[in-house]
Design an enzyme around this catalytic site. Structure first.
Site, mmCIF file in Angstrom:
data_model
loop_
_atom_site.group_PDB
_atom_site.id
_atom_site.type_symbol
_atom_site.label_atom_id
_atom_site.label_comp_id
_atom_site.label_asym_id
_atom_site.label_seq_id
_atom_site.Cartn_x
_atom_site.Cartn_y
_atom_site.Cartn_z
ATOM 1 N N HIS A 166 -1.453 -143.625 105.594
ATOM 2 C CA HIS A 166 -2.647 -142.887 106.022
ATOM 3 C C HIS A 166 -2.242 -141.505 106.546
ATOM 4 O O HIS A 166 -2.784 -140.483 106.116
ATOM 5 C CB HIS A 166 -3.396 -143.682 107.105
ATOM 6 C CG HIS A 166 -4.572 -142.973 107.723
ATOM 7 N ND1 HIS A 166 -5.881 -143.318 107.465
ATOM 8 C CD2 HIS A 166 -4.640 -141.919 108.583
ATOM 9 C CE1 HIS A 166 -6.696 -142.514 108.129
ATOM 10 N NE2 HIS A 166 -5.958 -141.652 108.831
ATOM 11 N N GLU A 167 -1.283 -141.485 107.464
ATOM 12 C CA GLU A 167 -0.919 -140.215 108.101
ATOM 13 C C GLU A 167 -0.258 -139.256 107.103
ATOM 14 O O GLU A 167 -0.557 -138.060 107.092
ATOM 15 C CB GLU A 167 -0.018 -140.467 109.310
ATOM 16 C CG GLU A 167 -0.698 -141.265 110.435
ATOM 17 C CD GLU A 167 -1.973 -140.625 110.980
ATOM 18 O OE1 GLU A 167 -2.133 -139.392 110.890
ATOM 19 O OE2 GLU A 167 -2.827 -141.359 111.494
ATOM 20 N N HIS A 170 -2.740 -137.485 104.979
ATOM 21 C CA HIS A 170 -3.352 -136.290 105.590
ATOM 22 C C HIS A 170 -2.550 -135.046 105.186
ATOM 23 O O HIS A 170 -3.116 -133.971 104.987
ATOM 24 C CB HIS A 170 -3.378 -136.413 107.118
ATOM 25 C CG HIS A 170 -4.564 -137.176 107.641
ATOM 26 N ND1 HIS A 170 -5.863 -136.878 107.292
ATOM 27 C CD2 HIS A 170 -4.640 -138.236 108.490
ATOM 28 C CE1 HIS A 170 -6.683 -137.717 107.919
ATOM 29 N NE2 HIS A 170 -5.976 -138.546 108.641
ATOM 30 N N TYR A 181 -11.524 -130.423 108.560
ATOM 31 C CA TYR A 181 -11.575 -131.642 109.375
ATOM 32 C C TYR A 181 -12.802 -131.651 110.281
ATOM 33 O O TYR A 181 -12.706 -131.684 111.500
ATOM 34 C CB TYR A 181 -10.278 -131.768 110.176
ATOM 35 C CG TYR A 181 -9.960 -133.187 110.593
ATOM 36 C CD1 TYR A 181 -9.764 -134.175 109.633
ATOM 37 C CD2 TYR A 181 -9.836 -133.533 111.920
ATOM 38 C CE1 TYR A 181 -9.469 -135.477 109.998
ATOM 39 C CE2 TYR A 181 -9.539 -134.835 112.303
ATOM 40 C CZ TYR A 181 -9.359 -135.795 111.332
ATOM 41 O OH TYR A 181 -9.053 -137.084 111.701
ATOM 42 N N GLU A 190 -10.551 -138.089 106.102
ATOM 43 C CA GLU A 190 -10.229 -139.410 106.653
ATOM 44 C C GLU A 190 -10.296 -140.485 105.563
ATOM 45 O O GLU A 190 -9.466 -141.401 105.520
ATOM 46 C CB GLU A 190 -11.211 -139.765 107.777
ATOM 47 C CG GLU A 190 -10.770 -139.296 109.136
ATOM 48 C CD GLU A 190 -9.386 -139.810 109.503
ATOM 49 O OE1 GLU A 190 -9.086 -140.988 109.247
ATOM 50 O OE2 GLU A 190 -8.601 -139.017 110.031
ATOM 51 N N ASP A 263 -16.206 -136.953 117.682
ATOM 52 C CA ASP A 263 -15.253 -137.247 116.607
ATOM 53 C C ASP A 263 -15.359 -136.206 115.469
ATOM 54 O O ASP A 263 -15.409 -136.569 114.297
ATOM 55 C CB ASP A 263 -15.513 -138.678 116.085
ATOM 56 C CG ASP A 263 -14.542 -139.121 115.009
ATOM 57 O OD1 ASP A 263 -13.375 -138.672 115.024
ATOM 58 O OD2 ASP A 263 -14.966 -139.922 114.138
ATOM 59 N N HIS A 268 -14.173 -140.112 111.564
ATOM 60 C CA HIS A 268 -13.696 -141.497 111.440
ATOM 61 C C HIS A 268 -14.866 -142.475 111.350
ATOM 62 O O HIS A 268 -14.667 -143.678 111.269
ATOM 63 C CB HIS A 268 -12.855 -141.913 112.653
ATOM 64 C CG HIS A 268 -11.567 -141.169 112.816
ATOM 65 N ND1 HIS A 268 -11.480 -140.000 113.529
ATOM 66 C CD2 HIS A 268 -10.322 -141.428 112.364
ATOM 67 C CE1 HIS A 268 -10.220 -139.576 113.514
ATOM 68 N NE2 HIS A 268 -9.503 -140.412 112.821
HETATM 69 ZN ZN LIG Z 1 -6.663 -140.056 109.886
#
Ligand SMILES: [Zn+2]
Length: 344
Positions: A166-167, A170, A181, A190, A263, A268
């Site tokens: 996941h990271e 990005h 973002y 995301e 957020d 998210h």
């Molecule tokens: Zn993320």
């Protein structure tokens, strides 16, 4: 270089951190110091890079993995404990993050001929044991950092391949579409991180669209929350419901899209909508085919792409790739039905 689209993306969303705090579990206590020092360091690096990039093209490197031990401080790149091709460490967390990052790197290279996060083989810098019982992991624009977790609610964040994938994704998004973002483009950012988190996890576990659990973050939950997860791509809104984290706020349909400002405008939260679409398409044409379609689409998106223009972009690629024989002939229909199922 799309440096303006860098995100400081944490795997544990801010609203979960807030709920935990209300329940007496403060995993945010170190965030202020972290963010302050990052902002200062990032500003210096960006200034340095923009002066460099005016003169030379980015150098091609070998996507080397470099694992650093923060030794429970808030310093990155503190002590190099394992480098590409080097001997295994006595610390299992170092080896796990090294292996998982290798799996992510191989996936992008072998499947899409895309090397590292930038397709120029940038070093993959990984920091483990960051902070004291720090319960988060993040991509900050050029490296990854993992906390040890508190051991009760969350275990070591470097344990799970979906979190690492996941990271790092990005990073891939940053260097391709550069999705802003914020709002729907942020939710797509995301979403892409969850998509490749899940796809790479399915490969590691030899699962199919039908047998996978489609959960994100289930393997970092500590003993207190065992059986829960951060998100469910199959059934957004059902990943958790407990006294510590509150209830999973993800919508699975446009009727329930979050319109508030927390957020970053629900990055998210609203990612649940495209996550559900990806799940449905994967069930229809299998995960590897859906992943190909999503990656090819990613390369055509703009920083401001919203859900509606995302639909147009996916359909365009579906048509193109089906015509070329890379995807099943009925892919366009499957994609259309999946978007319609969530109200798009
Ligand atoms: Zn993320």
């Amino acid at each position: 270089m799309k440096s303006q689209h860098r995100c400081h993306c944490h795997i544990i969303p801010p609203f979960v951190v807030d709920e935990l705090k209300k329940a007496g579990v403060d995993i945010s206590s170190q965030d202020k110091t972290i963010n302050r020092s990052f902002r200062a360091r990032r500003a210096e690096q960006l200034a340095l890079r923009s002066s460099e990039s005016a003169l030379v093209a980015p150098p091609t490197k070998n996507a080397d993995r470099l694992v650093y031990d923060s030794k429970t401080t808030q310093n990155q790149r503190l002590l190099l404990v394992r480098k590409e091709g080097g001997a295994a460490s006595a610390d299992p967390i170092v080896n796990t993050v090294y292996e998982n990052t290798g799996a992510v790197r191989s996936y992008y290279k072998d499947t899409f001929n895309y090397l590292s996060v930038d397709n120029h083989g940038a070093d993959l810098v990984l920091n483990v044991h960051f902070g004291k019982a720090y319960a988060n992991a993040f991509w900050d624009g050029d490296e990854m950092t993992f906390g040890d977790g508190d051991g009760e609610v969350f275990i070591n964040l470097a344990n799970a391949i979906d979190v690492t994938a996941h990271e790092l994704t990005h990073g891939v998004v940053q260097y391709t579409a550069g999705l802003n973002y914020q709002g729907q483009s942020g939710a797509l950012n995301e979403h892409y991180a969850d998509v490749f988190g899940s796809v790479i996890k399915q490969i590691a576990k030899k699962e199919t669209a039908a047998t996978a659990d489609w959960l994100i973050g289930d393997e970092i939950m500590g003993p207190t929350l065992k059986g829960q997860a951060l998100r469910s791509m199959k059934a957004p809104g059902t990943a958790y419901d407990n006294k510590l984290m509150g209830k999973d706020p993800q919508p699975a349909h446009m009727d329930n899209i979050y319109k508030g400002s927390q957020d970053n405008g629900g990055v998210h939260i609203n990612s649940g909508i495209p996550n559900k679409i990806f799940y449905l398409v994967s069930v229809g044409i299998e995960t590897d085919k859906a992943a190909l379609l999503w990656f090819e689409t990613l390369k055509t998106l703009k920083p401001t792409t919203n859900f509606k223009s995302f639909k147009t972009a996916v359909l365009k690629q579906a048509k193109k790739l089906a015509k070329a024989g890379s995807l099943p002939a009925d892919t366009e229909t499957t994609v259309k039905q999946a978007f319609e199922a969530v109200g798009l």
